[in-house]
Design an enzyme around this catalytic site. Structure first.
Site, mmCIF file in Angstrom:
data_model
loop_
_atom_site.group_PDB
_atom_site.id
_atom_site.type_symbol
_atom_site.label_atom_id
_atom_site.label_comp_id
_atom_site.label_asym_id
_atom_site.label_seq_id
_atom_site.Cartn_x
_atom_site.Cartn_y
_atom_site.Cartn_z
ATOM 1 N N ARG A 107 36.271 34.756 42.727
ATOM 2 C CA ARG A 107 38.129 33.767 42.660
ATOM 3 C C ARG A 107 38.825 34.224 44.229
ATOM 4 O O ARG A 107 39.690 35.157 44.269
ATOM 5 C CB ARG A 107 39.064 33.664 41.313
ATOM 6 C CG ARG A 107 40.163 33.168 41.743
ATOM 7 C CD ARG A 107 40.804 32.884 40.177
ATOM 8 N NE ARG A 107 40.467 31.267 39.751
ATOM 9 C CZ ARG A 107 40.765 31.122 38.386
ATOM 10 N NH1 ARG A 107 41.844 31.963 37.617
ATOM 11 N NH2 ARG A 107 40.223 30.447 37.438
ATOM 12 N N GLN B 230 37.344 28.914 47.780
ATOM 13 C CA GLN B 230 37.829 28.093 46.887
ATOM 14 C C GLN B 230 37.680 26.142 46.907
ATOM 15 O O GLN B 230 37.268 25.883 46.492
ATOM 16 C CB GLN B 230 39.478 28.190 47.803
ATOM 17 C CG GLN B 230 40.261 28.969 46.922
ATOM 18 C CD GLN B 230 41.815 28.461 47.585
ATOM 19 O OE1 GLN B 230 41.876 27.956 48.808
ATOM 20 N NE2 GLN B 230 42.646 29.615 47.097
ATOM 21 N N ASP C 38 34.729 26.308 44.222
ATOM 22 C CA ASP C 38 34.789 26.995 42.713
ATOM 23 C C ASP C 38 34.763 25.826 41.917
ATOM 24 O O ASP C 38 36.200 24.904 41.777
ATOM 25 C CB ASP C 38 36.449 26.859 42.510
ATOM 26 C CG ASP C 38 36.748 27.613 41.160
ATOM 27 O OD1 ASP C 38 35.965 27.464 40.750
ATOM 28 O OD2 ASP C 38 37.889 27.974 41.144
ATOM 29 N N SER D 119 37.305 25.532 38.540
ATOM 30 C CA SER D 119 38.395 25.034 38.624
ATOM 31 C C SER D 119 38.325 23.673 38.919
ATOM 32 O O SER D 119 38.929 22.833 37.982
ATOM 33 C CB SER D 119 39.005 26.112 40.082
ATOM 34 O OG SER D 119 39.170 27.069 39.681
ATOM 35 N N TYR E 208 41.404 35.979 35.880
ATOM 36 C CA TYR E 208 41.433 35.783 34.716
ATOM 37 C C TYR E 208 41.683 36.595 33.810
ATOM 38 O O TYR E 208 42.427 37.571 33.482
ATOM 39 C CB TYR E 208 39.595 35.499 34.103
ATOM 40 C CG TYR E 208 39.357 34.628 35.263
ATOM 41 C CD1 TYR E 208 38.920 33.168 35.269
ATOM 42 C CD2 TYR E 208 38.476 34.887 36.291
ATOM 43 C CE1 TYR E 208 38.669 32.599 35.650
ATOM 44 C CE2 TYR E 208 37.595 33.677 37.357
ATOM 45 C CZ TYR E 208 37.646 33.167 36.864
ATOM 46 O OH TYR E 208 37.091 31.877 37.973
#
Length: 379
Positions: A121, A126, A129, A132, A229
């Site tokens: 992360r 991004q 990911d 997500s 997290y």
């Protein structure tokens, strides 16, 4: 490179790892793309769409046997791993510690494998990911399931027959899935409140129009890890947390739970006693079912009714919106592939932070720490 995308064989899986637009992007970059027969059918992407994008449709054995890189959603089974060309590469959701036998086969065949769920992360990762992107889909779908199950309107309605108050929705966990659930419930007109142990998410929750319910974490303990997290908390904090959740859940028409701790069983946030005290006709959607569930009474993969409350713990929920879930995943996996093959030439650099984090097997060695400890460094 030859990029292969076989049809997924896991039961109930409707997604596909590569959509036609993403295939066209790879073809434009100079790669050949092989798509398994019917690989995209369940997601709404017929073979004809891939052919129009410039890809070639091929049987599964040819896809596995010819491709330099295989792109998948789910970890291959042993049979698929043995079909893959020796020395090739594999990118998918792996959960390597859960399948040591498959990892051994990959290492024996000198297949370089990379796990989508291990993408760090960080800002430059991004676009890769997938956790997500798929959590976004799950959070949205969870609200639709809850709205269907509760038997109540979500928005306030003023009618000739009287005024109907809005539904009250409680979201537990304000990560990606939780935030999407909040946004979707608010769009449907519900009154929403959310709980998370991480104070940093308070502003995000409030920006979506929801109330943030909070407790003070004891002794200033950290509620999140370095990756952002949630992490396991002290027993005293957990007890206070459960008392607060009990209070809020008994006032809610819908509870959506999304709390996960990486590498651990999901925390139990809703006790059997809380379910008994909830409103008749209320609904719980437990998105942590695959990790044991946030509700004590959840039955992973099932929809049950206990004490007048509908409890759902769906598995692989993103697969229930396969068209857009596949589009999002395809962008993630192509971004990672382009990172591993800069300028179109395969050459993963293991000294790179992203590559090192996602690599599970490489050149006959098991690189992923927990799996390495379980299986050993070599096959």
């Amino acid at each position: 490179m030859i990029v292969g995308v076989p049809r997924e064989t896991v039961a109930q899986e409707k997604r596909v790892a590569l959509v036609p637009d993403a295939a066209a992007r790879l073809i434009k970059a100079g790669h050949e793309v092989l798509i398994g027969v019917g690989a995209g059918d369940k997601a709404g992407f017929p073979d004809a769409a891939y052919i129009a994008a410039g890809a070639r449709i091929a049987p599964a054995d040819e896809v596995f046997g010819s491709a330099d890189v295989i792109l998948k959603l789910n970890r291959p089974d042993i049979s698929e791993a043995r079909k893959q060309r020796e020395g090739a590469a594999l990118i998918c959701f792996m959960q390597p510690a859960a399948a040591p036998d498959v990892i051994r086969v990959l290492a024996e065949r000198r297949i370089s494998s990379f796990a989508m769920e291990l993408v760090p992360r960080i800002t430059r990762a991004q676009g890769m990911d997938a956790l997500s992107s798929q959590s976004t889909v799950a959070g949205y779908k969870a609200v639709l399931m809850a709205a269907d199950a509760t038997g109540r309107f979500f928005p306030m309605l003023m009618t000739a027959a009287g005024t109907i108050p809005p539904a009250r929705v409680l979201v537990l966990g304000a990560g990606v899935a939780g935030l999407q659930a909040i946004a979707t419930a608010r769009r449907l007109g519900a009154v929403v409140e959310a709980f998370d142990t991480r104070p940093a998410v308070k502003e995000q929750v409030q920006s979506l129009g929801a109330k943030f319910v909070e407790i003070d974490v004891v002794h200033n303990e950290q509620a999140e890890d370095a990756g952002g997290y949630a992490k396991e908390l002290a027993d005293e904090t957990i007890q206070r947390e459960r008392a607060l959740i009990h209070e809020r859940a008994t006032q809610a028409d819908v509870v959506i739970t999304t709390a996960l701790v990486p590498g651990r069983r999901a925390p139990v946030l809703i006790s059997a006693d809380t379910v008994k005290a909830m409103k008749p006709g209320a609904a719980i959607v437990d998105l942590a079912g695959e990790s044991g569930g946030n509700c004590e009474l959840s039955a992973p993969g099932e929809k049950i009714m206990l004490h007048g409350v509908t409890i759902m713990a769906p598995l692989n929920l993103p697969s229930e919106l396969p068209f857009h879930a596949s589009q999002l995943y395809a962008r993630n996996i192509v971004s990672l592939l382009e990172h591993l093959a800069p300028k179109g030439v395969w050459g993963p650099a293991l000294d790179d932070e992203i590559t090192r984090a996602v690599c599970v097997t490489h050149e006959g060695e098991i690189m992923h720490g927990p799996t390495r400890a379980l299986v050993g460094a070599h096959a």
